[in-house]
Design an enzyme around this catalytic site. Sequence first.
Site, short mmCIF file in Angstrom:
data_model
loop_
_atom_site.label_atom_id
_atom_site.label_comp_id
_atom_site.label_asym_id
_atom_site.label_seq_id
_atom_site.Cartn_x
_atom_site.Cartn_y
_atom_site.Cartn_z
N ASP A 1 7.06 -3.39 14.43
CA ASP A 1 7.59 -2.76 14.50
C ASP A 1 7.59 -1.82 15.57
O ASP A 1 8.27 -1.18 15.64
CB ASP A 1 6.63 -1.80 13.10
CG ASP A 1 4.87 -1.90 13.60
OD1 ASP A 1 5.06 -2.11 14.60
OD2 ASP A 1 4.30 -0.98 13.34
N ASP B 1 0.67 -1.18 -0.11
CA ASP B 1 0.06 0.18 0.01
C ASP B 1 1.00 1.32 0.38
O ASP B 1 0.85 2.26 0.24
CB ASP B 1 -1.04 0.27 1.10
CG ASP B 1 -0.45 -0.27 2.71
OD1 ASP B 1 0.74 -0.03 2.38
OD2 ASP B 1 -0.95 0.36 3.68
#
Length: 554
Positions: free
Chosen positions: A406, A330
């Site tokens: 993350d 994306d």
Amino acid sequence: MLEPKQTLGWPSADVSKRGQHAVPEASRGAAAIGAGGAYLFWTLLAPAVDLRPKTTRVVASEPKVGASSFTLAHMVPGCTMERGYANRHIIGPERFGVSSPKECMGYCRQSQCNCWSWKDDGFCRTGKAEKCTYIASEDDDRWMYGSCNPEQRTPAPVKVAPMPVPGPLVPSPVAAKFVPRPSPAPVSKQGQGEGVMPSTASPTQLASTELKPGAETVLPDTSKADSSVCPVLLITHQRAGYLQRALQSIFEHRVRPETNPVIASQDGDNADVRSVLQKYEATGQLKFLQFSPKTFMPTGYQRLCAHYGWAFSQIFDVLGYEQAIVLEEDLEIASDFFSYFQATLPLLRSDSNLFCVSAWNDNGKPELAQNSTAIYRSDFFPGLGWMLLRSFWSEVKKKWPKEYWDDFLRRTDIRLERQCLRPEVSRTHTFGEKGVSRGQYYKAHLVSNHLNEKPVDWTSMNLSHVATPAAFDAFLTQQVNAAKKFRFDELEKVAQFDQPVAIRYDDKQWKRVAHHFGLMEDDKAGIRRGSYKGVLPFTWHQQPAYLVRDWPMV
């Protein structure tokens, strides 16, 4: 059942005469009466029982054969061949469309693996195993396995039949202890199309030119490495429209396919995503791997985290690259995206105080990010288009988390006071409103984070001010102390900003400060997005601005 070491010459059942349904009652009965009953069941009763899936994948260029059809003539010198299943022991790449155990052995010898496993539907896994031994399987008659002596190299490249249909990777067992790390190989410049992966005896042993059934190909020489190659690892799942847009952006702005090959890693087998990948693979623009976890993962975050860890293992441990740029399906990129990473790679390699370079600024709205040539160090891991080294992966892979990869990289015990480089104006833009995070922050911040439109030749820029922590400390100290200073509570009295400003605040004011400027309010592990030692550089009223807690003000 035959003993593990009984090899080469066992009777082959006539599969054409087998029935279409298994008989679990008979199987249980055989188990109940012990080894003798089991032997009678498998030698007398099993030919009437079909334990296979109704559909199997076979190589179109050859008639279907069983594993028991192969003899010593189908062996490669230095390798053994036995009947049985050893796949679970092996850590290494998987291939499909491999026509014979000899071909599978050829891949094993070329990559200097010590164990191979092949099935008559064209499956082949090669790699490292602590013990290349037999594991019982319900369709044992379809499996072959063996060990290869990595010290006994053949004097010339092994010729094997090609893979008619390039196949994706599937994951290695997560619990395995031994992970192979072969050397990287150079990108072949002859007879290959744009963006071909480096030649290795790995899942990427796929020529970019069309391979015709029945032809022969020579496995490449993997004795040399090209450490300048920095592949783009593109993580994708089931958003085919997003993937198409991301790939168009990459191929529009990539100028050195040989330096930045694209390797897409697909999670699952979404047909639309696979169709997009195959379209680009057919033109030689990318290669793709396939992640298929064998254990259930209850959340999308867990599956995404496992996919990332597996993909990093393939890129660094299996393919042996020294560095990689990571994108998701994306993201689209700016025209100077690759120039940015080309210029910053030497900095990442030379400074042990850096653990990544990111193309993303969390506070990259147009009113906050206007200097297209500005680059900073940050204590915060930005992600969203970033580069890491194999050495960093080797450091964290044994600690890899089950979810939220993350945030894992933002932990103090992982970051170890190291920083990332990040630009003021982002070189990536996310259009991923739909995804695992379900649009978190998307409308409030991410959708308005603009993509750089003023290309910079980063390779001609002087980046010495971010080359080391000491250099950046000196640079930031000079910038802050040269700016006009205000306390946050005094901003309402300021009519205009005609010079750089340094705005001092304390921690209890942070949410008011962030809301006032339109900054992202959250922090991770005590670090605010884009900040360095508590200082957050940005642009305000077209002037450089610095939010400061204390350092480096006098």
